[in-house]
Design a protein around this motif. Structure first.
Motif, PDB file in Angstrom:
ATOM      1  N   GLY A  49       0.787  -1.229   0.000  1.00 38.37           N
ATOM      2  CA  GLY A  49       0.000   0.000   0.000  1.00 38.37           C
ATOM      3  C   GLY A  49       0.817   1.275   0.000  1.00 38.37           C
ATOM      4  N   CYS A  50       2.157   1.179  -0.138  1.00 39.40           N
ATOM      5  CA  CYS A  50       2.973   2.409  -0.076  1.00 39.40           C
ATOM      6  C   CYS A  50       2.961   3.164  -1.402  1.00 39.40           C
ATOM      7  CB  CYS A  50       4.398   2.101   0.353  1.00 39.40           C
ATOM      8  SG  CYS A  50       5.372   1.310  -0.935  1.00 39.40           S
ATOM      9  N   GLY A  51       2.415   2.550  -2.459  1.00 38.22           N
ATOM     10  CA  GLY A  51       2.265   3.290  -3.714  1.00 38.22           C
ATOM     11  C   GLY A  51       3.105   2.796  -4.878  1.00 38.22           C
ATOM     12  N   LYS A  52       3.707   1.617  -4.738  1.00 43.10           N
ATOM     13  CA  LYS A  52       4.601   1.113  -5.794  1.00 43.10           C
ATOM     14  C   LYS A  52       3.865   0.910  -7.120  1.00 43.10           C
ATOM     15  CE  LYS A  52       5.621  -2.564  -3.422  1.00 43.10           C
ATOM     16  NZ  LYS A  52       4.813  -2.347  -2.224  1.00 43.10           N
ATOM     17  N   THR A  53       2.737   0.203  -7.061  1.00 44.71           N
ATOM     18  CA  THR A  53       2.008  -0.090  -8.299  1.00 44.71           C
ATOM     19  C   THR A  53       1.486   1.199  -8.927  1.00 44.71           C
ATOM     20  OG1 THR A  53       1.413  -2.313  -7.554  1.00 44.71           O
ATOM     21  CG2 THR A  53       0.028  -1.339  -9.265  1.00 44.71           C
ATOM     22  N   THR A  54       0.985   2.099  -8.083  1.00 40.27           N
ATOM     23  CA  THR A  54       0.467   3.373  -8.599  1.00 40.27           C
ATOM     24  C   THR A  54       1.581   4.137  -9.311  1.00 40.27           C
ATOM     25  OG1 THR A  54      -1.058   3.410  -6.729  1.00 40.27           O
ATOM     26  CG2 THR A  54      -0.786   5.470  -7.951  1.00 40.27           C
ATOM     27  N   LEU A  55       2.769   4.160  -8.713  1.00 37.08           N
ATOM     28  CA  LEU A  55       3.899   4.860  -9.337  1.00 37.08           C
ATOM     29  C   LEU A  55       4.274   4.199 -10.663  1.00 37.08           C
ATOM     30  CD1 LEU A  55       6.195   6.915  -9.375  1.00 37.08           C
ATOM     31  CD2 LEU A  55       7.518   5.401  -7.883  1.00 37.08           C
ATOM     32  N   MET A  56       4.329   2.869 -10.663  1.00 36.83           N
ATOM     33  CA  MET A  56       4.718   2.177 -11.898  1.00 36.83           C
ATOM     34  C   MET A  56       3.693   2.406 -13.009  1.00 36.83           C
ATOM     35  SD  MET A  56       6.427  -1.379 -10.651  1.00 36.83           S
ATOM     36  CE  MET A  56       8.080  -1.563 -11.266  1.00 36.83           C
ATOM     37  N   LEU A  57       2.411   2.427 -12.642  1.00 37.90           N
ATOM     38  CA  LEU A  57       1.371   2.691 -13.651  1.00 37.90           C
ATOM     39  C   LEU A  57       1.562   4.070 -14.272  1.00 37.90           C
ATOM     40  CD1 LEU A  57      -1.770   1.195 -11.850  1.00 37.90           C
ATOM     41  CD2 LEU A  57      -0.821   0.423 -14.036  1.00 37.90           C
ATOM     42  N   MET A  58       1.977   5.024 -13.443  1.00 34.61           N
ATOM     43  CA  MET A  58       2.221   6.373 -13.976  1.00 34.61           C
ATOM     44  C   MET A  58       3.438   6.383 -14.890  1.00 34.61           C
ATOM     45  SD  MET A  58       1.165   9.008 -10.953  1.00 34.61           S
ATOM     46  CE  MET A  58       1.926   8.259  -9.535  1.00 34.61           C
ATOM     47  N   LEU A  59       4.490   5.659 -14.488  1.00 32.38           N
ATOM     48  CA  LEU A  59       5.691   5.587 -15.336  1.00 32.38           C
ATOM     49  C   LEU A  59       5.365   4.925 -16.668  1.00 32.38           C
ATOM     50  CD1 LEU A  59       8.393   4.495 -12.702  1.00 32.38           C
ATOM     51  CD2 LEU A  59       7.920   6.803 -13.545  1.00 32.38           C
ATOM     52  N   ASP A  86       5.954   2.523 -26.886  1.00 33.59           N
ATOM     53  CA  ASP A  86       6.954   1.817 -27.697  1.00 33.59           C
ATOM     54  C   ASP A  86       8.218   1.510 -26.910  1.00 33.59           C
ATOM     55  OD1 ASP A  86       5.367   1.740 -29.868  1.00 33.59           O
ATOM     56  OD2 ASP A  86       6.348   3.375 -30.959  1.00 33.59           O
ATOM     57  N   ALA A  87       8.536   2.391 -25.955  1.00 37.64           N
ATOM     58  CA  ALA A  87       9.817   2.260 -25.247  1.00 37.64           C
ATOM     59  C   ALA A  87       9.744   1.305 -24.067  1.00 37.64           C
ATOM     60  CB  ALA A  87      10.279   3.637 -24.762  1.00 37.64           C
ATOM     61  N   ILE A  88       8.543   1.047 -23.559  1.00 38.58           N
ATOM     62  CA  ILE A  88       8.494   0.248 -22.321  1.00 38.58           C
ATOM     63  C   ILE A  88       7.901  -1.141 -22.521  1.00 38.58           C
ATOM     64  CG2 ILE A  88       8.257   2.268 -20.801  1.00 38.58           C
ATOM     65  CD1 ILE A  88       5.343   0.996 -20.347  1.00 38.58           C
ATOM     66  N   GLY A  89       8.351  -2.033 -21.631  1.00 39.54           N
ATOM     67  CA  GLY A  89       7.706  -3.316 -21.454  1.00 39.54           C
ATOM     68  C   GLY A  89       7.097  -3.273 -20.070  1.00 39.54           C
ATOM     69  N   TRP A  90       5.815  -3.536 -19.975  1.00 36.87           N
ATOM     70  CA  TRP A  90       5.116  -3.432 -18.685  1.00 36.87           C
ATOM     71  C   TRP A  90       4.665  -4.812 -18.254  1.00 36.87           C
ATOM     72  CZ3 TRP A  90       4.067  -1.769 -14.191  1.00 36.87           C
ATOM     73  CH2 TRP A  90       2.801  -1.869 -13.595  1.00 36.87           C
ATOM     74  N   MET A  91       5.160  -5.231 -17.101  1.00 33.26           N
ATOM     75  CA  MET A  91       4.735  -6.511 -16.543  1.00 33.26           C
ATOM     76  C   MET A  91       3.905  -6.222 -15.301  1.00 33.26           C
ATOM     77  SD  MET A  91       6.961  -9.660 -15.144  1.00 33.26           S
ATOM     78  CE  MET A  91       6.117 -11.048 -14.387  1.00 33.26           C
ATOM     79  N   PRO A  92       2.564  -6.304 -15.421  1.00 34.17           N
ATOM     80  CA  PRO A  92       1.713  -5.971 -14.282  1.00 34.17           C
ATOM     81  C   PRO A  92       1.794  -7.046 -13.202  1.00 34.17           C
ATOM     82  CG  PRO A  92       0.386  -6.773 -16.109  1.00 34.17           C
ATOM     83  CD  PRO A  92       1.800  -6.749 -16.599  1.00 34.17           C
ATOM     84  N   ALA A 164      13.213  -0.597 -24.362  1.00 31.08           N
ATOM     85  CA  ALA A 164      14.419  -0.019 -23.755  1.00 31.08           C
ATOM     86  C   ALA A 164      14.267   0.043 -22.242  1.00 31.08           C
ATOM     87  CB  ALA A 164      14.655   1.383 -24.311  1.00 31.08           C
ATOM     88  N   VAL A 165      13.014   0.058 -21.795  1.00 32.68           N
ATOM     89  CA  VAL A 165      12.720   0.176 -20.365  1.00 32.68           C
ATOM     90  C   VAL A 165      11.759  -0.936 -19.974  1.00 32.68           C
ATOM     91  CG1 VAL A 165      11.592   1.604 -18.621  1.00 32.68           C
ATOM     92  CG2 VAL A 165      12.975   2.695 -20.407  1.00 32.68           C
ATOM     93  N   LEU A 166      12.108  -1.638 -18.916  1.00 33.56           N
ATOM     94  CA  LEU A 166      11.251  -2.728 -18.467  1.00 33.56           C
ATOM     95  C   LEU A 166      10.765  -2.411 -17.058  1.00 33.56           C
ATOM     96  CD1 LEU A 166      10.284  -5.514 -19.412  1.00 33.56           C
ATOM     97  CD2 LEU A 166      12.381  -6.479 -18.457  1.00 33.56           C
ATOM     98  N   LEU A 167       9.437  -2.371 -16.904  1.00 35.53           N
ATOM     99  CA  LEU A 167       8.845  -2.104 -15.582  1.00 35.53           C
ATOM    100  C   LEU A 167       8.174  -3.386 -15.124  1.00 35.53           C
ATOM    101  CD1 LEU A 167       7.088   1.286 -16.468  1.00 35.53           C
ATOM    102  CD2 LEU A 167       9.308   0.990 -15.351  1.00 35.53           C
ATOM    103  N   MET A 168       8.650  -3.952 -14.027  1.00 35.79           N
ATOM    104  CA  MET A 168       8.123  -5.242 -13.569  1.00 35.79           C
ATOM    105  C   MET A 168       7.574  -5.101 -12.158  1.00 35.79           C
ATOM    106  SD  MET A 168      11.405  -7.521 -14.792  1.00 35.79           S
ATOM    107  CE  MET A 168      10.672  -8.979 -15.530  1.00 35.79           C
ATOM    108  N   ASP A 169       6.268  -5.362 -12.017  1.00 34.53           N
ATOM    109  CA  ASP A 169       5.621  -5.222 -10.716  1.00 34.53           C
ATOM    110  C   ASP A 169       5.516  -6.609 -10.072  1.00 34.53           C
ATOM    111  OD1 ASP A 169       4.370  -4.070  -8.583  1.00 34.53           O
ATOM    112  OD2 ASP A 169       2.522  -3.544  -9.644  1.00 34.53           O
ATOM    113  N   GLU A 170       6.285  -6.855  -9.063  1.00 38.85           N
ATOM    114  CA  GLU A 170       6.308  -8.135  -8.343  1.00 38.85           C
ATOM    115  C   GLU A 170       6.483  -9.331  -9.279  1.00 38.85           C
ATOM    116  OE1 GLU A 170       5.674  -8.109  -4.980  1.00 38.85           O
ATOM    117  OE2 GLU A 170       4.888  -6.080  -4.727  1.00 38.85           O
ATOM    118  N   PRO A 171       7.531  -9.343 -10.102  1.00 36.74           N
ATOM    119  CA  PRO A 171       7.660 -10.414 -11.098  1.00 36.74           C
ATOM    120  C   PRO A 171       7.908 -11.801 -10.492  1.00 36.74           C
ATOM    121  CG  PRO A 171       9.667  -9.105 -11.035  1.00 36.74           C
ATOM    122  CD  PRO A 171       8.660  -8.390 -10.173  1.00 36.74           C
TER     123      PRO A 171
END
Ligand code: ATP
Ligand code: MG
Length: 312
Positions: A49-59, A86-92, A164-171
């Motif tokens: 609940g500290c905001g990690k997922t919310t921050l990643m969604l914004m990124l 185009d630049a990101i890979g998002w792993m929810p 070029a950028v990979l965002l991984m939420d609790e992979p």
């Protein structure tokens, strides 16, 4: 001085400054600032609940910030959503599933979304299924996948556009031990290719070996230099296991070496690996029967435990 700062801002693959986002009266992210450089892996760490997922969604450009500045591969998600996509890979944290599609169809569809031809998308999808060890599931519907297999499909999906950028939420969630090791190796390989990787996780001991840098979050805020200093400090703690603790205490006291007398064994501070080698040689020269000597556990975990308890 100014030039250095500007260069640092423009070379970061991801940068966020003063980012905030509320949902009604809940301030999910109050003030987040971070940078991820190309070719590095950065951990995003903090309690539920500290905001990690919310921050990643914004990124990822999937949620609009109320305030602050974000740049992903030089683009501002508010004004150039297509460039960011185009630049990101998002792993929810959970794969939204298209239950009736097969694994390969799922990846092919994703690739088509990135303007690959059907042939290219299928080729790339098949190769990535191999990378995440799901080749035998290529033609099976995604609904039959186990939780860990879905995680692995999600990794493959995030890589379809060679981001070029990979965002991984609790992979690592739901992955078995072997898959976790493979994830770690894959993430390091992706960084070695030059990708910037931001990964949130609760499995801190594993992050230690995977990341170059860590950003801690608490109550919607990223914590700055103070916490980075704590991580650096935690890395200097070495635990000594001996067959004769009394002798070790006496030798350390006589040598005027400060130590923490912890239930799991004595802990000393060393400035570097060379210092550690010297300390061990010295203990041996004093005939201390050392059977274990090494870093006192996960630096990230130790640092996390010093954070104020504030799950929400
Ligand atoms: N869509 C939403 N509507 C209302 N509140 C939300 C929404 N999304 C998140 N929140 C709230 O914002 C806060 C931060 O949530 P977030 O999911 O970003 O945390 P997190 O750090 O990812 O947690 P976890 O470790 O459990 O995944 C929480 O209090 C959450 O309840
Ligand atoms: Mg989350």
């Amino acid at each position: 001085m100014v030039a250095t700062t500007t260069a640092a801002v423009t070379t970061a693959a991801v940068s966020a400054r003063g980012v905030a986002r509320s949902f009604g009266s809940v301030q999910a992210v109050a003030n987040a600032t971070l940078e991820v450089q190309p070719g590095t892996v950065t951990a995003l760490i903090g309690p539920n609940g500290c905001g990690k997922t919310t921050l990643m969604l914004m990124l990822a450009g999937l949620l609009r910030p109320d305030a602050g500045e974000i740049r992903v591969a030089g683009a501002d998600p508010r004004h150039d959503a297509a460039a960011v996509r185009d630049a990101i890979g998002w792993m929810p944290d959970q794969l939204g599933s298209w239950d009736n599609l097969t694994c390969l169809q799922t990846l092919t569809l994703m690739g088509r979304g990135f303007r690959l031809s059907t042939h290219e998308a299928r080729e790339r999808g098949a190769a990535l299924l191999g990378t995440v060890h799901l080749a035998e599931f290529a033609d099976r519907p995604t609904r039959v996948l186990s939780r860990g297999q879905k995680q692995r499909l999600s990794i493959a999906r995030a890589l379809m556009n060679d981001p070029a950028v990979l965002l991984m939420d609790e992979p690592a969630n739901g992955l078995d031990p072997r898959s976790r090791v493979e994830l770690r190796t894959l993430v390091r390989e992706l960084a070695a290719e030059g990708k910037a990787v931001l990964v949130s996780s609760h499995v801190l001991a594993e992050l230690d070996e995977m990341v170059d840098d860590a950003v801690f979050m608490s109550k919607g805020r990223t914590l700055g230099d103070e916490i980075a200093a704590k991580v650096a400090d935690a890395k200097t703690r070495y635990r000594i296991g001996t067959l004769d603790d009394d002798l070790l205490r006496a030798v350390l006291t006589e040598g005027q070496i400060a130590f923490d007398d912890e239930p799991a064994g004595m802990v000393i501070r060393v400035g570097s690996e060379a210092d550690a080698a010297q300390a061990l040689a010295w203990l041996m020269s004093k005939n201390v029967p050392v059977h274990r000597f090494g870093p006192a556990g996960s630096a990230l975990e130790q640092t996390y435990m010093t954070m104020e308890e504030e799950r929400r």
